[in-house]
Design a protein around this motif. Structure first.
Motif, mmCIF file in Angstrom:
data_model
loop_
_atom_site.group_PDB
_atom_site.id
_atom_site.type_symbol
_atom_site.label_atom_id
_atom_site.label_comp_id
_atom_site.label_asym_id
_atom_site.label_seq_id
_atom_site.Cartn_x
_atom_site.Cartn_y
_atom_site.Cartn_z
ATOM 1 N N TRP A 142 -1.674 -1.908 -0.092
ATOM 2 C CA TRP A 142 -0.928 -1.234 -1.171
ATOM 3 C C TRP A 142 0.328 -2.032 -1.523
ATOM 4 O O TRP A 142 0.730 -2.083 -2.679
ATOM 5 C CB TRP A 142 -0.543 0.196 -0.779
ATOM 6 C CG TRP A 142 -1.706 1.083 -0.472
ATOM 7 C CD1 TRP A 142 -1.848 1.876 0.625
ATOM 8 C CD2 TRP A 142 -2.895 1.279 -1.243
ATOM 9 N NE1 TRP A 142 -3.055 2.531 0.579
ATOM 10 C CE2 TRP A 142 -3.713 2.192 -0.558
ATOM 11 C CE3 TRP A 142 -3.352 0.751 -2.450
ATOM 12 C CZ2 TRP A 142 -4.951 2.589 -1.038
ATOM 13 C CZ3 TRP A 142 -4.595 1.144 -2.924
ATOM 14 C CH2 TRP A 142 -5.369 2.052 -2.232
ATOM 15 N N TYR A 187 0.588 -2.752 -5.397
ATOM 16 C CA TYR A 187 1.648 -2.164 -6.209
ATOM 17 C C TYR A 187 2.757 -3.170 -6.518
ATOM 18 O O TYR A 187 3.822 -2.795 -6.992
ATOM 19 C CB TYR A 187 2.228 -0.919 -5.529
ATOM 20 C CG TYR A 187 1.258 0.245 -5.507
ATOM 21 C CD1 TYR A 187 0.665 0.698 -6.673
ATOM 22 C CD2 TYR A 187 0.928 0.876 -4.316
ATOM 23 C CE1 TYR A 187 -0.229 1.750 -6.655
ATOM 24 C CE2 TYR A 187 0.041 1.933 -4.285
ATOM 25 C CZ TYR A 187 -0.540 2.365 -5.466
ATOM 26 O OH TYR A 187 -1.424 3.413 -5.451
ATOM 27 N N PHE A 198 8.456 6.016 -7.161
ATOM 28 C CA PHE A 198 7.003 5.900 -7.271
ATOM 29 C C PHE A 198 6.279 7.177 -6.890
ATOM 30 O O PHE A 198 5.059 7.231 -6.927
ATOM 31 C CB PHE A 198 6.502 4.751 -6.380
ATOM 32 C CG PHE A 198 6.897 3.401 -6.880
ATOM 33 C CD1 PHE A 198 6.172 2.780 -7.878
ATOM 34 C CD2 PHE A 198 8.004 2.757 -6.361
ATOM 35 C CE1 PHE A 198 6.543 1.533 -8.354
ATOM 36 C CE2 PHE A 198 8.381 1.510 -6.822
ATOM 37 C CZ PHE A 198 7.644 0.891 -7.821
ATOM 38 N N HIS A 245 3.582 8.533 -9.122
ATOM 39 C CA HIS A 245 2.521 7.588 -9.490
ATOM 40 C C HIS A 245 1.666 7.146 -8.315
ATOM 41 O O HIS A 245 0.562 6.650 -8.515
ATOM 42 C CB HIS A 245 3.135 6.351 -10.147
ATOM 43 C CG HIS A 245 4.056 6.681 -11.270
ATOM 44 N ND1 HIS A 245 3.623 7.173 -12.484
ATOM 45 C CD2 HIS A 245 5.409 6.625 -11.360
ATOM 46 C CE1 HIS A 245 4.655 7.392 -13.269
ATOM 47 N NE2 HIS A 245 5.761 7.078 -12.613
ATOM 48 N N VAL A 246 2.169 7.282 -7.113
ATOM 49 C CA VAL A 246 1.470 6.829 -5.912
ATOM 50 C C VAL A 246 1.176 8.046 -5.042
ATOM 51 O O VAL A 246 2.083 8.829 -4.757
ATOM 52 C CB VAL A 246 2.338 5.806 -5.131
ATOM 53 C CG1 VAL A 246 1.646 5.377 -3.849
ATOM 54 C CG2 VAL A 246 2.655 4.597 -6.000
ATOM 55 N N GLN A 304 -0.732 7.229 0.493
ATOM 56 C CA GLN A 304 -0.499 5.795 0.298
ATOM 57 C C GLN A 304 0.968 5.441 0.534
ATOM 58 O O GLN A 304 1.269 4.369 1.058
ATOM 59 C CB GLN A 304 -0.938 5.366 -1.096
ATOM 60 C CG GLN A 304 -2.435 5.390 -1.278
ATOM 61 C CD GLN A 304 -2.861 4.986 -2.671
ATOM 62 O OE1 GLN A 304 -2.070 4.529 -3.492
ATOM 63 N NE2 GLN A 304 -4.147 5.155 -2.956
#
Length: 180
Positions: free
Chosen positions: A71, A75, A121, A124-125, A129
């Motif tokens: 990740w 990302y 984030f 969005h994440v 994660q």
């Protein structure tokens, strides 16, 4: 026939013992949802709030830490933190942690962002994660056991593998006045 039964009576318990030992190993278990530690830290003021540090169960799992490394690249954390050595964002391989080095503080930083640079984030994440990212970020400064930290890189990175890095003693830096 007698030797066959004797062989089974010796081999069967030994095989069962090995199977039970392997079934209890959590090092490579592939978790499917966020650990219980994820609750109760939705407040971005976590690091300054003086709360009890939160633990991250993903830090005990080699697969989850490896996923965090995936990740980290996916990302584009490298865009600001380079390969952990810092760039526009602070380095993640040293002992200095502006907002705290415990899992809850790092989670809060990723999920809610920080002034002057670190975007939020959390919307969005997925939460699991973020916890995997937290585990990987802590491995970058040697905070995790070498048995779960990644032992090699799939890139042409010249840095020492995470499981061989010297454990840094985290130091909480004072927040600059401009960021308060």
């Amino acid at each position: 026939m007698k030797t066959h039964r004797h062989h089974l009576s010796v081999c069967l318990p030994a095989c069962l013992l090995v199977a039970l030992a392997l079934a209890g190993c959590e090092r490579e278990q592939r978790p499917t949802k966020a650990p219980a530690a994820a609750s109760g830290i939705a407040d971005p003021s976590y690091a300054a709030g003086g709360r009890t540090p939160v633990s991250n169960k993903y830090e005990e799992n080699a697969y989850a830490v490896s996923q965090g490394k995936t990740w980290y690249r996916a990302y584009n954390c490298n865009g600001c933190h380079a390969a952990g050595g810092g760039n526009m964002g602070p380095p993640l391989m040293d002992a200095k942690w502006r907002y705290g080095s415990d899992p809850g503080a790092i989670y809060s930083t990723i999920a809610h962002g920080r002034p002057n640079g670190m975007p939020a984030f959390g919307e969005h994440v997925p939460e699991d994660q973020i916890w995997q990212l937290v585990a990987y970020v802590r491995s970058m400064s040697g905070q995790l056991s070498g048995s779960v930290a990644p032992n090699r890189s799939d890139t042409l990175q010249a840095a020492e593998p995470e499981n061989r890095r010297k454990k840094e003693k985290p130091v909480h830096e004072a927040t600059p006045a401009a960021e308060q």
